[in-house]
Write a protein that holds these residues in place. Structure first.
Motif, PDB file in Angstrom:
ATOM      1  N   ARG A   1      78.789   8.408  80.906  1.00  9.44           N
ATOM      2  CA  ARG A   1      77.963   9.524  80.440  1.00  9.44           C
ATOM      3  C   ARG A   1      78.625  10.322  79.321  1.00  9.44           C
ATOM      4  O   ARG A   1      77.950  11.005  78.565  1.00  9.44           O
ATOM      5  CB  ARG A   1      77.615  10.465  81.606  1.00  9.44           C
ATOM      6  CG  ARG A   1      76.786   9.828  82.705  1.00  9.44           C
ATOM      7  CD  ARG A   1      76.082  10.893  83.537  1.00  9.44           C
ATOM      8  NE  ARG A   1      75.222  11.750  82.717  1.00  9.44           N
ATOM      9  CZ  ARG A   1      73.970  11.423  82.364  1.00  9.44           C
ATOM     10  NH1 ARG A   1      73.461  10.267  82.734  1.00  9.44           N
ATOM     11  NH2 ARG A   1      73.248  12.265  81.642  1.00  9.44           N
ATOM     12  N   THR A   2      79.955  10.275  79.229  1.00 11.49           N
ATOM     13  CA  THR A   2      80.666  11.027  78.189  1.00 11.49           C
ATOM     14  C   THR A   2      81.806  10.180  77.651  1.00 11.49           C
ATOM     15  O   THR A   2      82.371   9.341  78.364  1.00 11.49           O
ATOM     16  CB  THR A   2      81.252  12.342  78.746  1.00 11.49           C
ATOM     17  OG1 THR A   2      82.144  12.025  79.832  1.00 11.49           O
ATOM     18  CG2 THR A   2      80.161  13.280  79.234  1.00 11.49           C
ATOM     19  N   GLY A   3      82.158  10.400  76.399  1.00 11.54           N
ATOM     20  CA  GLY A   3      83.270   9.682  75.802  1.00 11.54           C
ATOM     21  C   GLY A   3      84.023  10.540  74.816  1.00 11.54           C
ATOM     22  O   GLY A   3      83.414  11.323  74.073  1.00 11.54           O
ATOM     23  N   LEU A   4      85.340  10.415  74.808  1.00 13.51           N
ATOM     24  CA  LEU A   4      86.211  11.193  73.929  1.00 13.51           C
ATOM     25  C   LEU A   4      86.877  10.262  72.933  1.00 13.51           C
ATOM     26  O   LEU A   4      87.415   9.219  73.318  1.00 13.51           O
ATOM     27  CB  LEU A   4      87.245  11.947  74.755  1.00 13.51           C
ATOM     28  CG  LEU A   4      88.283  12.796  74.017  1.00 13.51           C
ATOM     29  CD1 LEU A   4      88.682  14.008  74.873  1.00 13.51           C
ATOM     30  CD2 LEU A   4      89.548  11.988  73.670  1.00 13.51           C
ATOM     31  N   ALA A   5      86.860  10.645  71.655  1.00 10.58           N
ATOM     32  CA  ALA A   5      87.523   9.898  70.589  1.00 10.58           C
ATOM     33  C   ALA A   5      88.595  10.779  69.959  1.00 10.58           C
ATOM     34  O   ALA A   5      88.298  11.874  69.481  1.00 10.58           O
ATOM     35  CB  ALA A   5      86.509   9.459  69.539  1.00 10.58           C
ATOM     36  N   HIS A   6      89.834  10.288  69.943  1.00  7.77           N
ATOM     37  CA  HIS A   6      90.975  11.070  69.478  1.00  7.77           C
ATOM     38  C   HIS A   6      91.749  10.280  68.424  1.00  7.77           C
ATOM     39  O   HIS A   6      92.058   9.106  68.623  1.00  7.77           O
ATOM     40  CB  HIS A   6      91.896  11.384  70.659  1.00  7.77           C
ATOM     41  CG  HIS A   6      93.319  11.701  70.270  1.00  7.77           C
ATOM     42  ND1 HIS A   6      94.286  10.718  70.125  1.00  7.77           N
ATOM     43  CD2 HIS A   6      93.941  12.869  70.015  1.00  7.77           C
ATOM     44  CE1 HIS A   6      95.437  11.274  69.800  1.00  7.77           C
ATOM     45  NE2 HIS A   6      95.251  12.572  69.712  1.00  7.77           N
ATOM     46  N   MET A   7      92.030  10.931  67.301  1.00 16.66           N
ATOM     47  CA  MET A   7      92.899  10.338  66.282  1.00 16.66           C
ATOM     48  C   MET A   7      93.802  11.410  65.694  1.00 16.66           C
ATOM     49  O   MET A   7      93.427  12.582  65.615  1.00 16.66           O
ATOM     50  CB  MET A   7      92.072   9.717  65.151  1.00 16.66           C
ATOM     51  CG  MET A   7      91.378   8.414  65.501  1.00 16.66           C
ATOM     52  SD  MET A   7      92.517   7.037  65.833  1.00 16.66           S
ATOM     53  CE  MET A   7      93.226   6.759  64.203  1.00 16.66           C
ATOM     54  N   VAL A   8      94.990  10.984  65.296  1.00 16.24           N
ATOM     55  CA  VAL A   8      95.881  11.862  64.556  1.00 16.24           C
ATOM     56  C   VAL A   8      96.130  11.254  63.178  1.00 16.24           C
ATOM     57  O   VAL A   8      96.053  10.039  62.999  1.00 16.24           O
ATOM     58  CB  VAL A   8      97.228  12.093  65.277  1.00 16.24           C
ATOM     59  CG1 VAL A   8      97.015  12.855  66.571  1.00 16.24           C
ATOM     60  CG2 VAL A   8      97.947  10.781  65.549  1.00 16.24           C
ATOM     61  N   GLY A   9      96.399  12.119  62.222  1.00 14.07           N
ATOM     62  CA  GLY A   9      96.665  11.669  60.872  1.00 14.07           C
ATOM     63  C   GLY A   9      98.000  12.186  60.391  1.00 14.07           C
ATOM     64  O   GLY A   9      98.412  13.305  60.733  1.00 14.07           O
ATOM     65  N   ALA A  10      98.686  11.381  59.601  1.00 15.49           N
ATOM     66  CA  ALA A  10      99.999  11.752  59.086  1.00 15.49           C
ATOM     67  C   ALA A  10      99.916  13.082  58.365  1.00 15.49           C
ATOM     68  O   ALA A  10      98.957  13.381  57.664  1.00 15.49           O
ATOM     69  CB  ALA A  10     100.514  10.666  58.144  1.00 15.49           C
ATOM     70  N   GLY A  11     100.917  13.863  58.601  1.00 13.27           N
ATOM     71  CA  GLY A  11     100.954  15.137  57.894  1.00 13.27           C
ATOM     72  C   GLY A  11     101.349  16.371  58.664  1.00 13.27           C
ATOM     73  O   GLY A  11     102.255  17.042  58.269  1.00 13.27           O
TER      74      GLY A  11
END
Length: 384
Positions: free
Chosen positions: A363-373
């Motif tokens: 029913r729910t979904g989490l998307a996580h990303m990190v970027g250099a910096g």
């Protein structure tokens, strides 16, 4: 710090060009992903009112030129670049345009070819320029082993899980023809202790796209296609904060606390917490990241991530499945489209269209990303 949307935003179409390590023309990847998302939504390019394209490599005008393959309608086109979080950021910008009432329908399109990356590991002054990303993650892994007693077997179990999830994803870069074992992962080519080649993110080229729209448009499309509404519950972004005793950990992922504070903001915006998340995608360039993000995203306490792995909680069928499409390790990490591939996977899961990797009652979904910096982006979707 949480921001509530002025109006609800829905994901109405997603598409991908398969991630590959075969030097596919990037223009083909962009076009394939864009057309797939338009077809998925039952829309034409004339229905798109603004486009955010995300890429890291290539030339300055590639985004504008590639968009012409979809149509020349006069819409605003903006190039987004935020390192590994590029696709996630492009998605968030498209969401904010609809949420703020500026447009009714927006597209985020990511494409890239990391074979073209040059200069990684060359110094322009400072340690960050001369240590390859693999070395940063290796140091992070060894520190975890020293502080928490984590073993190489735990890292191998995470990687094997992701390889096995990718076996059933036609868009994944690494599709094994057999069940991958932790022993096989450990015995693959050594990269940087404690990591091996099967623990490292697959890089190459690919494309991914998501289209977001107002509730009125989303309801019409859902009725036509017999699909559930997929609402964007949160779309938040932070950068690292200066604190007492702050340690600059290099340009790869930033300090762990950055993910924790971004998650808190995302849960506040969504109105529910980690206990309500059905599945998660994270920046798992190496298994040490996924392991730590179990904790930093609030799915268990600090130091308890190893137990989640041992109990199978983060595999499909477990309590909180992670990287259900294979993640960066096996689905692949071309750069620009990576965060949008996460949105693609969550949308399929919430629709019940993920096939053999379907999470039951998602029913729910989490998307996580990190970027250099460093920056951190978290997008949360829910079946409305």
């Amino acid at each position: 710090m949480s921001r509530k949307f002025d109006r609800d935003v829905y994901v109405v179409g997603v598409g991908m060009h398969p991630f590959r390590n075969a030097h596919v023309p990037v223009r083909e990847c962009a076009f394939g992903a864009g057309v797939a998302a338009l077809d998925d939504a039952g829309l034409s390019f004339r229905d798109i009112e603004t486009l955010y394209n995300g890429y890291i490599t290539g030339f300055l005008m590639d985004g504008i030129n590639y968009a012409k393959d979809l149509g020349m309608t006069g819409l605003p086109i903006t190039h987004v670049e935020n390192a590994s979080a590029t696709g996630s950021t492009a998605f968030r910008e498209a969401v904010l345009q609809v949420a703020g009432g500026h447009v009714d329908c927006a597209m985020a399109l990511g494409f890239d070819d990391l074979h073209k990356v040059q200069g990684v590991g060359t110094s322009r002054g400072g340690m960050e320029g001369i240590i390859l990303p693999a070395a940063f993650f290796a140091l992070w892994g060894v520190r975890r082993m020293h502080e928490r007693g984590t073993t190489i077997d735990t890292f191998a179990q995470i990687a094997a899980k992701n390889w096995n999830h990718a076996r059933f994803n036609v868009n994944a870069m690494r599709q094994a023809d057999h069940e991958v074992t932790p022993e096989e992962v450990i015995n693959s080519r050594k990269i940087a202790h404690p990591f091996t080649s099967k623990m490292a993110a697959g890089v190459g080229q690919g494309g991914a796209c998501a289209i977001v729209a107002t509730e009125k448009i989303a309801r019409r499309i859902a009725a036509e296609q017999g699909r559930p509404l997929i609402r964007v519950a949160a779309a938040v972004q932070q950068s690292e904060q200066m604190t007492d005793g702050h340690i600059f950990m290099g340009a790869v992922v930033g300090p762990p606390e950055m993910t924790r504070t971004t998650a808190r903001e995302a849960y506040e915006a969504a109105g529910f917490g980690p206990e309500d998340i059905s599945l998660a995608q994270c920046h798992d360039a190496y298994p040490i990241e996924e392991l730590l993000y179990y904790e930093l995203l609030g799915f268990c306490g600090d130091g308890e991530g190893d137990r989640l792995v041992a109990d199978g909680d983060t595999a499909i069928g477990g309590r909180i499945p992670f990287s259900t499409d294979g993640g960066l390790i096996a689905r692949g990490h071309p750069g620009g489209p990576t965060g949008l591939a996460q949105i693609h996977e969550i949308a399929l899961q919430l629709r019940g269209e993920a096939g053999r990797r379907q999470v039951e009652k998602a029913r729910t979904g989490l998307a996580h990303m990190v970027g250099a910096g460093a920056v951190s982006v978290i997008n949360i979707l829910e079946k409305a």
